[in-house]
Write an enzyme that holds these catalytic residues in place. Structure first.
Site, PDB file in Angstrom:
ATOM      1  N   ASP A  63       0.840  -1.197   0.000  1.00  0.00           N
ATOM      2  CA  ASP A  63       0.000   0.000   0.000  1.00  0.00           C
ATOM      3  C   ASP A  63       0.873   1.243   0.000  1.00  0.00           C
ATOM      4  O   ASP A  63       1.697   1.438   0.888  1.00  0.00           O
ATOM      5  CB  ASP A  63      -0.893   0.001   1.245  1.00  0.00           C
ATOM      6  CG  ASP A  63      -1.826   1.209   1.285  1.00  0.00           C
ATOM      7  OD1 ASP A  63      -2.985   1.068   0.865  1.00  0.00           O
ATOM      8  OD2 ASP A  63      -1.382   2.292   1.737  1.00  0.00           O
ATOM      9  N   TYR A  65       2.855   9.891  -0.263  1.00  0.00           N
ATOM     10  CA  TYR A  65       3.991   9.305   0.443  1.00  0.00           C
ATOM     11  C   TYR A  65       5.323   9.570  -0.266  1.00  0.00           C
ATOM     12  O   TYR A  65       6.379   9.373   0.333  1.00  0.00           O
ATOM     13  CB  TYR A  65       3.829   7.781   0.566  1.00  0.00           C
ATOM     14  CG  TYR A  65       2.624   7.310   1.339  1.00  0.00           C
ATOM     15  CD1 TYR A  65       1.800   8.189   2.039  1.00  0.00           C
ATOM     16  CD2 TYR A  65       2.288   5.949   1.354  1.00  0.00           C
ATOM     17  CE1 TYR A  65       0.686   7.738   2.726  1.00  0.00           C
ATOM     18  CE2 TYR A  65       1.187   5.493   2.046  1.00  0.00           C
ATOM     19  CZ  TYR A  65       0.385   6.386   2.728  1.00  0.00           C
ATOM     20  OH  TYR A  65      -0.710   5.930   3.403  1.00  0.00           O
ATOM     21  N   LYS A  90      -2.899   5.867  -3.832  1.00  0.00           N
ATOM     22  CA  LYS A  90      -3.956   6.802  -3.482  1.00  0.00           C
ATOM     23  C   LYS A  90      -3.652   8.184  -4.050  1.00  0.00           C
ATOM     24  O   LYS A  90      -2.487   8.591  -4.107  1.00  0.00           O
ATOM     25  CB  LYS A  90      -4.103   6.877  -1.960  1.00  0.00           C
ATOM     26  CG  LYS A  90      -4.397   5.528  -1.310  1.00  0.00           C
ATOM     27  CD  LYS A  90      -4.529   5.604   0.210  1.00  0.00           C
ATOM     28  CE  LYS A  90      -3.227   5.630   0.953  1.00  0.00           C
ATOM     29  NZ  LYS A  90      -2.468   4.355   0.869  1.00  0.00           N
ATOM     30  N   HIS A 142      -7.696   9.593  -1.524  1.00  0.00           N
ATOM     31  CA  HIS A 142      -6.978   9.459  -0.255  1.00  0.00           C
ATOM     32  C   HIS A 142      -7.729  10.050   0.942  1.00  0.00           C
ATOM     33  O   HIS A 142      -7.748   9.463   2.029  1.00  0.00           O
ATOM     34  CB  HIS A 142      -5.600  10.122  -0.385  1.00  0.00           C
ATOM     35  CG  HIS A 142      -4.608   9.676   0.627  1.00  0.00           C
ATOM     36  ND1 HIS A 142      -3.258   9.725   0.405  1.00  0.00           N
ATOM     37  CD2 HIS A 142      -4.739   9.167   1.868  1.00  0.00           C
ATOM     38  CE1 HIS A 142      -2.603   9.261   1.453  1.00  0.00           C
ATOM     39  NE2 HIS A 142      -3.492   8.928   2.368  1.00  0.00           N
TER      40      HIS A 142
END
Length: 270
Positions: free
Chosen positions: A44, A49, A74, A105
């Site tokens: 994931d 990120y 996401k 997200h």
């Protein structure tokens, strides 16, 4: 014994995945690669990120068949109106022509959420994502999204100290599943007497007890984050024991509505 894979009418997904928040640069890439080497088949990540490149590189270095690994990414709410281009960029960084699951997200205002859902559907139709879903959406927001797109899940914070009964009831009623993030409550579980007792009884760690509790629930998938090699292996070693019905209920009773992820921009939670 609970299966290692959640099977629904829409998809199959490993019940344990690797959360990759803050797994960046060479060290993060090596941690992701190690997770794949010890048995993780569900990774994931997210545009926010800033580690999709590390995920893509780790998958390539593992030399595993891409179809054997379930990849989720996401899209951040500020990018909902540009979702297709942002997804194309994610695919380039991930070194793949599709992801298995593409999520919105966080929710934002109603009109932008709806536009995001429309483009999420287009991304699926273009083959960029096998499945689509959302993260951190309320039940009301899920209802609106379901009118637009065939989402399959909601990814939310879930651990013994934060109950999600209302959310789970809605998801199950609509043939959706829940992906639990922050499942170990940032380590707060380690000091809970009941969990310590169960860990001693089953000869497992407190973390393994909590992860087992989560995946033993219907329609729940979990994505603990760890860059530690020993902890990664520990987190997936939870399929050789079961919690009893009484033990499950005792853990449900630990709920104290302790939410650890609650920014100012968060919706009004259910």
């Amino acid at each position: 014994m609970t299966s290692e894979t959640l099977h629904t009418t829409k998809l199959e997904i490993p019940k344990i995945g690797l959360g990759t928040y803050k797994l960046n640069d060479a060290e993060g890439q090596q941690a992701i690669l190690h997770a794949l080497e010890v048995g993780y088949r569900h990774i994931d990540t997210a545009k926010m990120y800033a580690n999709e490149t590390e995920v893509g590189n780790a998958i390539r270095l593992s030399q595993m068949d891409r179809d054997s690994i379930f990849v989720t990414t996401k899209i951040w709410p500020s990018d909902f109106n540009d979702l297709l281009a942002k997804t194309e960029d994610s695919l380039r960084q991930l070194r793949t022509d599709h992801v298995d699951l593409l999520l919105l997200h966080w929710p934002t205002d109603e009109l932008t959420n709806q536009r995001g859902a429309e483009l999420l559907l287009k991304a699926q139709e273009k083959g960029y994502a096998k499945h689509i879903g959302v993260s951190n959406f309320t039940i009301a927001q899920l209802k609106t999204t379901l009118e637009i797109a065939p989402i399959v899940c909601n990814q939310v914070e879930y651990h013994p100290f934060l109950g999600q009964t209302k959310m789970l009831d809605f998801l199950r009623d609509n043939a959706l599943f829940l992906t639990a993030y922050r499942p170990l409550a940032l380590g707060n579980i380690d000091h809970e007497a009941l969990l310590q007792s169960l860990a001693e009884k089953h000869q497992k760690t407190v973390g393994q007890i909590v992860l087992r509790w989560l995946i033993q629930q219907q329609d729940v998938v979990v994505i603990p984050k760890s860059g530690n090699k020993a902890r990664q292996l520990e987190n997936i070693s939870i399929f050789d024991f079961e919690l009893s019905e009484d033990e499950m209920h005792a853990m449900f009773a630990l709920n104290r509505n302790e939410r650890l992820t609650n920014p100012e921009t968060a919706p009004r939670w259910d």
